[in-house]
Design an enzyme around this catalytic site. Structure first.
Site, PDB file in Angstrom:
ATOM      1  N   GLU A   1       0.810  -1.222   0.000  1.00 52.72           N
ATOM      2  CA  GLU A   1       0.000   0.000   0.000  1.00 52.72           C
ATOM      3  C   GLU A   1       0.843   1.272   0.000  1.00 52.72           C
ATOM      4  OE1 GLU A   1      -0.513  -2.655   1.887  1.00 52.72           O
ATOM      5  OE2 GLU A   1      -2.607  -3.286   1.694  1.00 52.72           O
TER       6      GLU A   1
ATOM      7  N   PHE B   1     -11.557  -7.246  14.205  1.00 47.31           N
ATOM      8  CA  PHE B   1     -10.477  -7.741  13.334  1.00 47.31           C
ATOM      9  C   PHE B   1     -10.052  -6.658  12.330  1.00 47.31           C
ATOM     10  CE2 PHE B   1      -9.149 -10.006   9.383  1.00 47.31           C
ATOM     11  CZ  PHE B   1      -7.939 -10.468   9.884  1.00 47.31           C
ATOM     12  N   GLN B   2      -8.771  -6.385  12.290  1.00 44.07           N
ATOM     13  CA  GLN B   2      -8.167  -5.390  11.398  1.00 44.07           C
ATOM     14  C   GLN B   2      -8.750  -3.994  11.579  1.00 44.07           C
ATOM     15  OE1 GLN B   2      -8.050  -7.123   7.390  1.00 44.07           O
ATOM     16  NE2 GLN B   2      -6.027  -7.942   7.893  1.00 44.07           N
TER      17      GLN B   2
ATOM     18  N   LYS C   1     -17.577  -0.712   6.566  1.00 48.05           N
ATOM     19  CA  LYS C   1     -18.045  -1.730   5.625  1.00 48.05           C
ATOM     20  C   LYS C   1     -19.567  -1.614   5.420  1.00 48.05           C
ATOM     21  CE  LYS C   1     -17.143  -6.541   4.530  1.00 48.05           C
ATOM     22  NZ  LYS C   1     -16.426  -7.758   4.914  1.00 48.05           N
TER      23      LYS C   1
ATOM     24  N   MET D   1      24.344   8.709   0.975  1.00 41.72           N
ATOM     25  CA  MET D   1      24.215   9.963   1.716  1.00 41.72           C
ATOM     26  C   MET D   1      24.586   9.759   3.189  1.00 41.72           C
ATOM     27  SD  MET D   1      23.734  13.071   1.235  1.00 41.72           S
ATOM     28  CE  MET D   1      22.724  13.786  -0.045  1.00 41.72           C
TER      29      MET D   1
END
Ligand SMILES: Cc1cc2nc3c(=O)[nH]c(=O)nc-3n(C[C@H](O)[C@H](O)[C@H](O)COP(=O)(O)OP(=O)(O)OC[C@H]3O[C@@H](n4cnc5c(N)ncnc54)[C@H](O)[C@@H]3O)c2cc1C
Ligand SMILES: Cc1ncc(C[n+]2csc(CCOP(=O)(O)OP(=O)(O)O)c2C)c(N)n1
Ligand SMILES: [Mg+2]
Length: 590
Positions: free
Chosen positions: A65, A127-128, A177, A489
């Site tokens: 993501e 959940f999640q 949802k 760097m």
């Protein structure tokens, strides 16, 4: 292949219709002009995915993501439109955060859509479930939690308006949802947010314009500081007119590159930590700085207590919070840069700037020889050679997305950007891993453009999984890895500031050509300067994506450099003998 829906579904835009929340989401996105979204599915966003095929929107399946957020960001930077990323709840949403913060720090218009658990179980550690609106509060311009289907269309439309208006930025819309599954009447026009009303402080007083014009008239050593706001405002023409009419030289920030043509005689080049020495000297000696859409970042000013002490400052800026934040403005013109300049220009007369321009030119000869010309062509390959050849062969007509590190600075120094939105780079957050996905987003925004990613061997590995996205989407992106075997760097800072104590700087990498090959992407390693041009041409003429692994000098450093805590004029220069002849630094073989 990317999923693509059915164009006829746009009919919903004209007639109020009962739709599911999932359908409302896509219909509203289509109504806002979205053609491409970058996303990754999961349980809490599956209702939205279920409806996707009905709408004329291309979905690009990413591999992480973070990649989706950077692609949406790259799409926005290349096109000027709002980029869109999509993720599920919990880990999908948290994986977006680095990309959201990257867009926030650089004021990029982006809308991120996340699914969340059903409203009935919100707050139960379902959940999640994560509180993504809470987590992203400091790194979004605004965010919404939508738990009712009937609120969704308005939230989406408002998100777009907020993302693109005033100072642009990322907006997150978290949709439960059940809000995706429920139904409501979708009325696109009725969901239109109130017209954008600029901040009440966004009014430029006539007296401010008069004062600014007066300062410009009387200045002997003025410098325009051109920033990213030029692109965001579309003020290229106005800045150019100001510079030409009043004969004022223009210094650019990293994010301003391309906002004023590199080839223009008044273009001085980049300012700041790795800017041109003569630019930083000119700023320190200036008696008037005209800041146009730039925010005096610490990479630009060096130590504030010693910054341009003899200069008056005119600050033209859309965000009142930026005025007097780092550098005190003598005249603040708060508003859209283009609009402000259009009001200011009628007050500006032609000026003779030749004496000051001559002084700067002379200082170039004395202190500012670009190092590349003096690097021996002893068979070694320097990143600067690669940048220079890339610029020469593409004629500068390419979109370059960089990652973060030394290669990013060399790109800024040696690739001359003529036009806006051709350099796509993470400035404020300095996010390693940005380059490859940002290039993918840029390619979707500008399919006909030659798109390159220039990445370090370190940063490339942070999001290299997106090679699979390139393969799946069959897009043509040219990949240049500047492979110095180090987190370069970091190595440079350890060399300069930690007595050469290299810790966690050396990097073992996979064979990038083989890695590309595993994705069906051809590639080639390049070890000498003589091979660079041929390799660049081979990549360009390949039908699909192509990877070049440039094995460059391992312990090369970026010069000049303003060390932390130093003044802008106290630049560290390349050690060794200074050549006599000024400028025209070129990486071409002499
Ligand atoms: C390794 C590394 C090294 C770096 N070295 C340098 C360096 O040497 N030199 C350098 O310049 N940068 C350097 N940077 C980048 C630096 O950190 C900043 O990101 C950059 O200087 C910011 O440029 P900016 O102020 O133009 O853009 P932004 O940070 O995007 O700021 C733009 C400003 O314009 C305003 N604005 C937006 N829209 C409008 C509008 N319509 N009208 C008016 N104003 C508007 C915004 O409110 C904002 O204040 C480096 C970054 C990294 C990662
Ligand atoms: C996500 C992230 N982690 C750490 C850093 C700190 N950092 C800045 S530059 C750099 C090294 C980059 O190495 P590489 O990608 O090989 O590029 P090079 O400097 O060698 O060109 C690191 C670790 C960062 N900017 N971003
Ligand atoms: Mg490296």
């Amino acid at each position: 292949m990317a999923s693509k829906g059915n164009a006829s579904s746009n009919a919903h835009l004209n007639t109020p219709t009962r739709l599911t929340g999932a359908e409302i989401l896509w219909a509203a996105l289509a109504g806002e002009g979205v053609d491409t979204v970058f996303g990754y599915p999961g349980g809490a966003i599956l209702p939205a995915y279920d409806a996707l095929h009905k709408f004329p929107i291309r979905h690009v399946l990413v591999r992480h993501e973070q990649g989706a957020a950077h692609m949406a960001d790259g799409y926005a930077r290349a096109s000027g439109k709002v980029g869109v990323a999509l993720a599920t709840s919990g880990p999908g949403a948290t994986n977006l955060i680095t990309g959201i913060a990257t867009a926030m720090l650089d004021s990029i218009p982006m809308v991120c859509i996340t699914g969340n658990v059903s409203s009935k179980v919100l707050g139960t550690d379902a959940f999640q479930e994560v509180d993504i609106t809470g987590i992203t509060l400091p790194v979004t311009k605004h965010n919404f939690l939508v738990s009712k289907t009937e609120d969704l269309a308005h939230a989406i439309r408002a998100a777009f308006q907020i993302a693109r208006s005033g100072r642009p930025g990322p907006v997150l819309v978290d949709i439960t949802k059940d809000a995706q599954q429920g139904t409501a009447i979708f009325d696109f026009d009725a969901a239109k947010p109130h017209p954008y009303r600029p901040h009440p402080m966004l009014t430029v007083e006539q007296s401010g314009l008069d004062q600014a014009a007066e300062l410009i008239r009387n200045a002997k050593r003025p410098v325009i500081l051109a920033g990213h706001g030029i692109m965001e405002s579309g003020a290229m023409e106005q800045v150019r007119t100001l510079a030409e009419r009043a004969q004022i030289p223009v210094a650019l920030t990293l994010l301003g590159l391309g906002g004023f043509p590199a080839s223009h005689p008044l273009n001085l080049g980049m300012m700041g930590m790795h800017g041109e020495a003569w630019v930083n000297h000119a700023i320190q000696e200036s008696d008037l700085l005209i800041a146009c859409g730039m925010r005096f970042d610490d990479r630009v000013t060096g130590t504030l207590s010693t910054y341009a002490l003899n200069a008056k400052k005119i600050h033209i800026e859309i965000d009142p919070a930026e005025i007097n934040k780092n550098v005190k403005a003598d005249v603040a013109l708060v508003g859209d840069l283009r609009a402000v300049l259009e009001d200011l220009l009628p007050r500006i007369n032609t000026r003779d700037g030749s004496a000051w321009l001559k002084t700067i030119d002379a200082s170039k000869g004395a202190v500012a020889v670009r190092d590349i010309k003096n690097l021996p062509d002893s068979g070694h390959l320097y990143a600067a050679h690669v940048m220079h050849d890339l610029w020469r062969i593409t004629g500068g007509d390419a979109i370059i997305a960089t990652d973060v590190g030394q290669h990013q600075m060399w790109e800024a120094q040696y690739f001359r950007h003529e036009t806006p939105r051709t350099l796509i780079t993470s400035g404020g957050l300095g996010t390693m891993g940005f380059g490859l996905p940002a290039a993918i987003g840029a390619k979707f925004a500008c399919p006909d453009k030659d798109v390159w990613v220039i990445a370090g061997d370190g940063g490339f590995q942070m999001t290299a999984s997106e090679l699979a996205t390139i393969a799946q989407e069959k897009i043509k992106i040219n990949i240049a890895i500047i492979n110095n075997g180090y987190l370069g760097m970091i190595r440079q800072w350890q060399e300069f500031l930690y007595e050469g104590n290299y810790q966690a700087a050396s990097l073992v990498s996979p064979d990038f050509v083989k890695l590309a090959d595993a994705h069906g992407i051809p590639g080639r390693a390049v070890r000498t300067r003589a091979e660079v041009a041929d390799a660049v041409n081979e990549a360009r003429s390949a039908k699909g994506a192509f990877l070049l692994n440039f094995m460059v000098e391992k312990e090369e450093s970026v010069y000049p450099m303003i060390l932390p805590g130093s003044a802008l004029h106290e630049m560290m220069r390349r050690p060794g003998k200074r050549p006599k002849d000024p400028l025209e630094e070129s990486a071409a073989d002499e």
